[in-house]
Write a protein that holds these residues in place. Structure first.
Motif, short mmCIF file in Angstrom:
data_model
loop_
_atom_site.label_atom_id
_atom_site.label_comp_id
_atom_site.label_asym_id
_atom_site.label_seq_id
_atom_site.Cartn_x
_atom_site.Cartn_y
_atom_site.Cartn_z
N ALA A 1 0.85 -1.20 0.00
CA ALA A 1 0.00 0.00 0.00
C ALA A 1 0.88 1.24 0.00
N VAL A 2 0.50 2.22 -0.79
CA VAL A 2 1.24 3.47 -0.87
C VAL A 2 0.33 4.60 -0.40
N VAL A 3 0.82 5.32 0.62
CA VAL A 3 0.10 6.47 1.16
C VAL A 3 0.93 7.71 0.89
N ILE A 4 0.27 8.77 0.48
CA ILE A 4 0.95 10.04 0.25
C ILE A 4 0.62 10.97 1.40
N SER A 5 1.68 11.48 2.04
CA SER A 5 1.50 12.37 3.18
C SER A 5 2.58 13.45 3.14
N GLY A 6 2.16 14.69 3.20
CA GLY A 6 3.12 15.77 3.19
C GLY A 6 3.98 15.80 1.95
N GLY A 7 3.44 15.33 0.85
CA GLY A 7 4.17 15.32 -0.40
C GLY A 7 5.12 14.16 -0.58
N SER A 8 5.16 13.27 0.40
CA SER A 8 6.04 12.10 0.32
C SER A 8 5.22 10.83 0.25
N GLU A 9 5.82 9.81 -0.36
CA GLU A 9 5.16 8.52 -0.45
C GLU A 9 5.68 7.59 0.64
N PHE A 10 4.76 6.85 1.24
CA PHE A 10 5.12 5.88 2.27
C PHE A 10 4.53 4.53 1.88
N GLY A 11 5.38 3.53 1.82
CA GLY A 11 4.94 2.20 1.43
C GLY A 11 4.87 1.27 2.61
N SER A 12 3.89 0.38 2.58
CA SER A 12 3.75 -0.64 3.62
C SER A 12 3.59 -2.00 2.95
N TRP A 13 4.06 -3.04 3.62
CA TRP A 13 4.02 -4.40 3.10
C TRP A 13 3.32 -5.33 4.08
N GLY A 14 2.64 -6.30 3.51
CA GLY A 14 2.11 -7.38 4.30
C GLY A 14 3.19 -8.43 4.54
N GLN A 15 2.81 -9.49 5.25
CA GLN A 15 3.78 -10.52 5.63
C GLN A 15 4.01 -11.54 4.52
N GLY A 16 3.13 -11.55 3.51
CA GLY A 16 3.27 -12.48 2.40
C GLY A 16 2.45 -13.74 2.60
N THR A 17 2.02 -14.30 1.49
CA THR A 17 1.29 -15.57 1.51
C THR A 17 1.80 -16.44 0.37
N GLN A 18 2.05 -17.71 0.67
CA GLN A 18 2.65 -18.62 -0.30
C GLN A 18 1.59 -19.15 -1.26
N VAL A 19 1.90 -19.08 -2.54
CA VAL A 19 1.08 -19.71 -3.59
C VAL A 19 1.95 -20.73 -4.30
N THR A 20 1.50 -21.97 -4.32
CA THR A 20 2.23 -23.04 -4.98
C THR A 20 1.33 -23.69 -6.02
N VAL A 21 1.78 -23.69 -7.26
CA VAL A 21 1.02 -24.30 -8.36
C VAL A 21 1.77 -25.54 -8.80
N SER A 22 1.19 -26.68 -8.51
CA SER A 22 1.88 -27.94 -8.79
C SER A 22 0.88 -29.07 -8.87
N SER A 23 1.19 -30.04 -9.70
CA SER A 23 0.35 -31.24 -9.78
C SER A 23 0.88 -32.32 -8.86
#
Length: 119
Positions: free
Chosen positions: A97-119
Motif C-alpha cells: 500500500a502506498v500512502v501520500i503524506s506531506g508530499g512524500s510517499e510511504f509504502g507498507s508491506w504485508g507478511q506475504g502468503t505462499q502460492v504453490t502451483v503444482s500437480s
C-alpha cells in the motif's frame, strides 16, 4: 502507516484458481494505490497487479487476462483473483500500500502468503 494482512494462499493444481485477500488497517479511500507483488525463489520481487484510489488497474504482461485485482471499500480489502494458474506463478505474494503524506510517499508491506502451483 498501514498494516496489511494477506490470506488465501495455498497449493493448487495447474489450471486452477485462487483468490488472495489483503485487509488494510485503514480506509482504502485514504490509500493512493495498492498492489500485489510476488517473489519466487532466487528471483527479484515483481509487481503483479496494482490499483489506484481512482480504480485504475494495471497488470504485468505475464498475468494479463488471468488475474484480476479488485477492492471492497466497505471491508478495506483488496483482492487478487488468480485463474488459469501456471507453475511459474508459484511464489510468495505480498500486498503493498502506498500512502501520500506531506508530499512524500510511504509504502507498507504485508507478511506475504505462499502460492504453490503444482500437480
Amino acid at each position: 502507516q498501514v498494516q496489511l494482512v494477506e490470506s488465501g494462499g495455498g497449493l493448487v493444481q495447474p489450471g486452477g484458481s485462487l483468490r488472495l485477500s489483503c485487509a488494510a488497517s485503514r480506509s482504502i479511500f485514504s490509500i493512493y494505490a495498492m498492489g500485489w507483488y510476488r517473489q519466487a525463489p532466487g528471483k527479484q520481487r515483481e509487481l503483479v497487479a496494482s490499483i489506484t484510489s481512482g480504480s485504475r488497474s494495471s497488470y504485468a504482461d505475464s498475468v494479463k487476462g488471468r488475474f484480476t485485482i479488485s477492492t471492497d471499500n466497505a471491508k478495506n480489502t483488496v483482492y487478487l483473483q488468480m485463474n488459469s494458474l501456471k507453475p511459474e506463478d508459484t511464489a510468495v505474494y505480498y500486498c503493498n500500500a502506498v500512502v501520500i503524506s506531506g508530499g512524500s510517499e510511504f509504502g507498507s508491506w504485508g507478511q506475504g502468503t505462499q502460492v504453490t502451483v503444482s500437480s
